[in-house]
Motif scaffolding. Structure first.
Motif, mmCIF file in Angstrom:
data_model
loop_
_atom_site.group_PDB
_atom_site.id
_atom_site.type_symbol
_atom_site.label_atom_id
_atom_site.label_comp_id
_atom_site.label_asym_id
_atom_site.label_seq_id
_atom_site.Cartn_x
_atom_site.Cartn_y
_atom_site.Cartn_z
ATOM 1 N N VAL A 23 42.690 43.697 36.263
ATOM 2 C CA VAL A 23 42.243 44.241 37.174
ATOM 3 C C VAL A 23 43.234 44.748 38.371
ATOM 4 O O VAL A 23 43.585 44.327 38.899
ATOM 5 C CB VAL A 23 40.243 43.146 38.054
ATOM 6 C CG1 VAL A 23 39.355 43.261 37.094
ATOM 7 C CG2 VAL A 23 41.453 41.886 38.439
ATOM 8 N N TYR A 65 33.842 47.633 39.108
ATOM 9 C CA TYR A 65 34.976 46.604 39.180
ATOM 10 C C TYR A 65 33.773 45.143 39.038
ATOM 11 O O TYR A 65 34.232 44.254 38.453
ATOM 12 C CB TYR A 65 35.498 46.413 40.713
ATOM 13 C CG TYR A 65 36.001 47.866 40.900
ATOM 14 C CD1 TYR A 65 37.139 48.237 40.463
ATOM 15 C CD2 TYR A 65 36.176 48.363 42.340
ATOM 16 C CE1 TYR A 65 38.008 49.004 40.481
ATOM 17 C CE2 TYR A 65 36.713 48.808 42.371
ATOM 18 C CZ TYR A 65 37.766 49.103 41.638
ATOM 19 O OH TYR A 65 38.932 50.349 42.306
ATOM 20 N N GLN A 68 33.197 44.955 35.544
ATOM 21 C CA GLN A 68 35.263 44.604 35.246
ATOM 22 C C GLN A 68 34.854 43.028 35.109
ATOM 23 O O GLN A 68 35.341 42.124 34.255
ATOM 24 C CB GLN A 68 36.302 44.766 35.560
ATOM 25 C CG GLN A 68 36.012 46.526 35.668
ATOM 26 C CD GLN A 68 38.404 46.588 36.479
ATOM 27 O OE1 GLN A 68 37.505 46.458 37.495
ATOM 28 N NE2 GLN A 68 39.348 47.615 35.534
#
Length: 112
Positions: A23, A65, A68
């Motif tokens: 990430v 995000y 993720q």
């Protein structure tokens, strides 16, 4: 969200998060924000709008995000009522800071 809802002393980034390449830094900072609440047993609710403003990114990126972080198992959704989504950290970090070395101030050592 009030800043008094958590004990925020700054950001300590665990090595495993710092070195992670799955990430980007926005996702890492988002995770650390969520973790700073939930490691002390607090619920974490931040709207995508708030997160986007805080990180200076789009709400769409925030959604990506969060997805993720959920798929990596770093966070989970604890509840969602159609309007508000509550998240919590799934990670626990053990760290031993040890006893810090004594800091010698310049005025104590005679150096100004």
């Amino acid at each position: 969200m009030k800043t008094t809802e958590r004990n925020f002393q700054g950001i300590w980034i665990p090595r495993s998060i710092y070195l992670n390449t799955e990430v980007n830094w926005y996702a890492k900072i988002l995770f650390l924000e969520i973790h700073s609440f939930t490691e002390n047993g607090l619920e974490c609710y931040m709207s995508n709008k708030y997160i986007a403003s805080f990180l200076n990114i789009s709400e769409r990126q925030v959604t990506r995000y969060i997805s993720q972080l959920k798929s990596l198992g770093w966070i989970e959704e604890t509840s969602f009522n159609g309007r508000k989504r509550y998240l919590r950290s799934m990670l626990y970090f053990e760290y031993d800071t040890g006893d810090p070395d004594q800091t010698i101030l310049s005025w104590e050592s005679g150096h100004f």
